[in-house]
Design a protein around this motif. Sequence first.
Motif, PDB file in Angstrom:
ATOM      1  N   VAL A  32      40.945  46.363  35.325  1.00  0.00           N
ATOM      2  CA  VAL A  32      41.492  45.765  36.534  1.00  0.00           C
ATOM      3  C   VAL A  32      42.434  46.776  37.179  1.00  0.00           C
ATOM      4  CG1 VAL A  32      42.942  43.915  37.467  1.00  0.00           C
ATOM      5  CG2 VAL A  32      41.300  43.421  35.637  1.00  0.00           C
ATOM      6  N   VAL A  33      42.219  47.046  38.448  1.00  0.00           N
ATOM      7  CA  VAL A  33      43.053  47.983  39.203  1.00  0.00           C
ATOM      8  C   VAL A  33      43.819  47.194  40.254  1.00  0.00           C
ATOM      9  CG1 VAL A  33      43.101  50.033  40.673  1.00  0.00           C
ATOM     10  CG2 VAL A  33      41.394  49.850  38.847  1.00  0.00           C
ATOM     11  N   PHE A  34      45.145  47.171  40.137  1.00  0.00           N
ATOM     12  CA  PHE A  34      45.983  46.447  41.084  1.00  0.00           C
ATOM     13  C   PHE A  34      46.378  47.370  42.238  1.00  0.00           C
ATOM     14  CE2 PHE A  34      47.186  43.984  37.160  1.00  0.00           C
ATOM     15  CZ  PHE A  34      46.644  42.774  37.580  1.00  0.00           C
ATOM     16  N   GLU A  35      46.124  46.931  43.449  1.00  0.00           N
ATOM     17  CA  GLU A  35      46.500  47.684  44.654  1.00  0.00           C
ATOM     18  C   GLU A  35      47.457  46.833  45.480  1.00  0.00           C
ATOM     19  OE1 GLU A  35      46.299  50.996  47.378  1.00  0.00           O
ATOM     20  OE2 GLU A  35      45.817  50.743  45.256  1.00  0.00           O
ATOM     21  N   SER A  36      48.682  47.309  45.611  1.00  0.00           N
ATOM     22  CA  SER A  36      49.774  46.512  46.178  1.00  0.00           C
ATOM     23  C   SER A  36      49.707  46.376  47.694  1.00  0.00           C
ATOM     24  CB  SER A  36      51.118  47.142  45.799  1.00  0.00           C
ATOM     25  OG  SER A  36      51.274  47.208  44.405  1.00  0.00           O
ATOM     26  N   LYS A  54      46.224  39.966  28.592  1.00  0.00           N
ATOM     27  CA  LYS A  54      45.720  39.255  27.411  1.00  0.00           C
ATOM     28  C   LYS A  54      44.200  39.225  27.364  1.00  0.00           C
ATOM     29  CE  LYS A  54      49.767  36.204  27.009  1.00  0.00           C
ATOM     30  NZ  LYS A  54      50.248  34.801  27.106  1.00  0.00           N
ATOM     31  N   PHE A  55      43.557  39.359  28.526  1.00  0.00           N
ATOM     32  CA  PHE A  55      42.093  39.293  28.539  1.00  0.00           C
ATOM     33  C   PHE A  55      41.419  40.518  29.156  1.00  0.00           C
ATOM     34  CE2 PHE A  55      43.547  36.877  32.308  1.00  0.00           C
ATOM     35  CZ  PHE A  55      42.894  37.544  33.324  1.00  0.00           C
ATOM     36  N   ALA A  56      42.213  41.461  29.668  1.00  0.00           N
ATOM     37  CA  ALA A  56      41.605  42.648  30.283  1.00  0.00           C
ATOM     38  C   ALA A  56      42.581  43.813  30.249  1.00  0.00           C
ATOM     39  CB  ALA A  56      41.211  42.352  31.730  1.00  0.00           C
ATOM     40  N   GLN A  57      42.046  45.019  30.271  1.00  0.00           N
ATOM     41  CA  GLN A  57      42.922  46.161  30.444  1.00  0.00           C
ATOM     42  C   GLN A  57      43.145  46.358  31.948  1.00  0.00           C
ATOM     43  OE1 GLN A  57      40.978  49.361  28.366  1.00  0.00           O
ATOM     44  NE2 GLN A  57      39.887  50.074  30.176  1.00  0.00           N
ATOM     45  N   TYR A  58      44.311  46.919  32.294  1.00  0.00           N
ATOM     46  CA  TYR A  58      44.632  47.045  33.716  1.00  0.00           C
ATOM     47  C   TYR A  58      45.481  48.279  33.966  1.00  0.00           C
ATOM     48  CZ  TYR A  58      49.373  45.328  32.699  1.00  0.00           C
ATOM     49  OH  TYR A  58      50.643  45.187  32.210  1.00  0.00           O
ATOM     50  N   ILE A  59      45.483  48.698  35.219  1.00  0.00           N
ATOM     51  CA  ILE A  59      46.387  49.736  35.685  1.00  0.00           C
ATOM     52  C   ILE A  59      47.064  49.243  36.962  1.00  0.00           C
ATOM     53  CG2 ILE A  59      44.467  50.913  36.859  1.00  0.00           C
ATOM     54  CD1 ILE A  59      46.126  53.500  36.681  1.00  0.00           C
ATOM     55  N   ASN A  93      42.198  59.612  33.099  1.00  0.00           N
ATOM     56  CA  ASN A  93      41.036  59.315  32.241  1.00  0.00           C
ATOM     57  C   ASN A  93      40.812  57.816  32.083  1.00  0.00           C
ATOM     58  OD1 ASN A  93      38.810  60.245  30.747  1.00  0.00           O
ATOM     59  ND2 ASN A  93      39.897  59.991  28.818  1.00  0.00           N
ATOM     60  N   ILE A  94      40.964  57.100  33.178  1.00  0.00           N
ATOM     61  CA  ILE A  94      40.695  55.661  33.211  1.00  0.00           C
ATOM     62  C   ILE A  94      39.346  55.485  33.891  1.00  0.00           C
ATOM     63  CG2 ILE A  94      41.505  53.401  33.986  1.00  0.00           C
ATOM     64  CD1 ILE A  94      44.345  54.636  34.020  1.00  0.00           C
ATOM     65  N   LYS A  95      38.343  55.243  33.095  1.00  0.00           N
ATOM     66  CA  LYS A  95      36.968  55.313  33.580  1.00  0.00           C
ATOM     67  C   LYS A  95      36.507  53.986  34.201  1.00  0.00           C
ATOM     68  CE  LYS A  95      35.781  58.703  30.012  1.00  0.00           C
ATOM     69  NZ  LYS A  95      35.901  59.840  30.951  1.00  0.00           N
ATOM     70  N   PRO A  96      35.576  54.080  35.164  1.00  0.00           N
ATOM     71  CA  PRO A  96      34.970  52.859  35.700  1.00  0.00           C
ATOM     72  C   PRO A  96      34.053  52.225  34.677  1.00  0.00           C
ATOM     73  CG  PRO A  96      33.895  54.830  36.602  1.00  0.00           C
ATOM     74  CD  PRO A  96      35.054  55.308  35.758  1.00  0.00           C
ATOM     75  N   VAL A  99      37.487  46.442  38.352  1.00  0.00           N
ATOM     76  CA  VAL A  99      37.634  45.234  39.163  1.00  0.00           C
ATOM     77  C   VAL A  99      38.853  45.477  40.034  1.00  0.00           C
ATOM     78  CG1 VAL A  99      38.168  42.770  39.174  1.00  0.00           C
ATOM     79  CG2 VAL A  99      36.569  43.686  37.484  1.00  0.00           C
ATOM     80  N   LEU A 100      38.637  45.645  41.318  1.00  0.00           N
ATOM     81  CA  LEU A 100      39.713  45.981  42.243  1.00  0.00           C
ATOM     82  C   LEU A 100      40.381  44.713  42.761  1.00  0.00           C
ATOM     83  CD1 LEU A 100      37.917  48.768  44.347  1.00  0.00           C
ATOM     84  CD2 LEU A 100      39.314  49.038  42.282  1.00  0.00           C
ATOM     85  N   VAL A 101      41.700  44.655  42.615  1.00  0.00           N
ATOM     86  CA  VAL A 101      42.480  43.501  43.081  1.00  0.00           C
ATOM     87  C   VAL A 101      43.463  44.000  44.132  1.00  0.00           C
ATOM     88  CG1 VAL A 101      44.037  41.628  42.437  1.00  0.00           C
ATOM     89  CG2 VAL A 101      42.256  42.375  40.837  1.00  0.00           C
ATOM     90  N   GLY A 102      43.228  43.636  45.394  1.00  0.00           N
ATOM     91  CA  GLY A 102      44.063  44.149  46.469  1.00  0.00           C
ATOM     92  C   GLY A 102      44.790  43.049  47.220  1.00  0.00           C
TER      93      GLY A 102
END
Length: 247
Positions: A32-36, A54-59, A93-96, A99-102
Amino acid sequence: MEEAVKAGKMQDIGGIKLYYEFVEKPNSDVTVVFESGYGCPSEYWGPIKDTVGKFAQYIMYDRPGLGKSEKDDRPKDSNQAVENLRTLLQRANIKPPYVLVGHSIGGINVRLYASKYPEEVAAMVLLDSCHPDQNIILPPLFDEELRDNYFKQFIVEGSLDDIDASFNEARCRPSLGNMPLKVVSAGLQSYHTKASHTAWNLLQRDLLHLSKNSKHIIVENAGHGIHIDQPEAVTSVIQYTIEEINF
């Protein structure tokens, strides 16, 4: 196995360093990629990041000049934001797939990312996202004070010209085909007149046309900062989206 937390790192993207936090979850299929939103540092994701973790890795990260990231003189339009983010992901090194969350203007950034690099994106969640036509349609519907405040806000991170450039960049991109898309909209009339809120809701529904596989979700009792006002509702949408693409 315990999840590994890589927090508070700085990554050089070529001339400047961006601050990011990455929570890695073993055997996770997506990130999950958070875009503010405009002018918002990554800490604004605080209400939902731990639950998502708790259910996914994110940046989550700070764009240039925000939070703990360094400033630079590069443009502040969405096209540059997309390239900055992609460079960060690659060098960290965060590979695709992602899931983009904007949120807000972050919605413009992620839809541009998804249209430029669709092979890297598994799904997209838009949180009360900006629409490329909002600066044309909404201002005439604001009262004078609201119109003044709206245009005066664009001094923190890029100018009004940068915002208009971002809208034009998004407007010119192709659709996303069948990419899973959730358009999540605020139920409350925050920062709007009655007329502009009606128009905003129409713009939100128009975002559904970005993909043939889209769904509109209205979160009641939430203003523009949906993930702050109703964090459980937003984390549920993200979790459902991940489960859907992993089915």
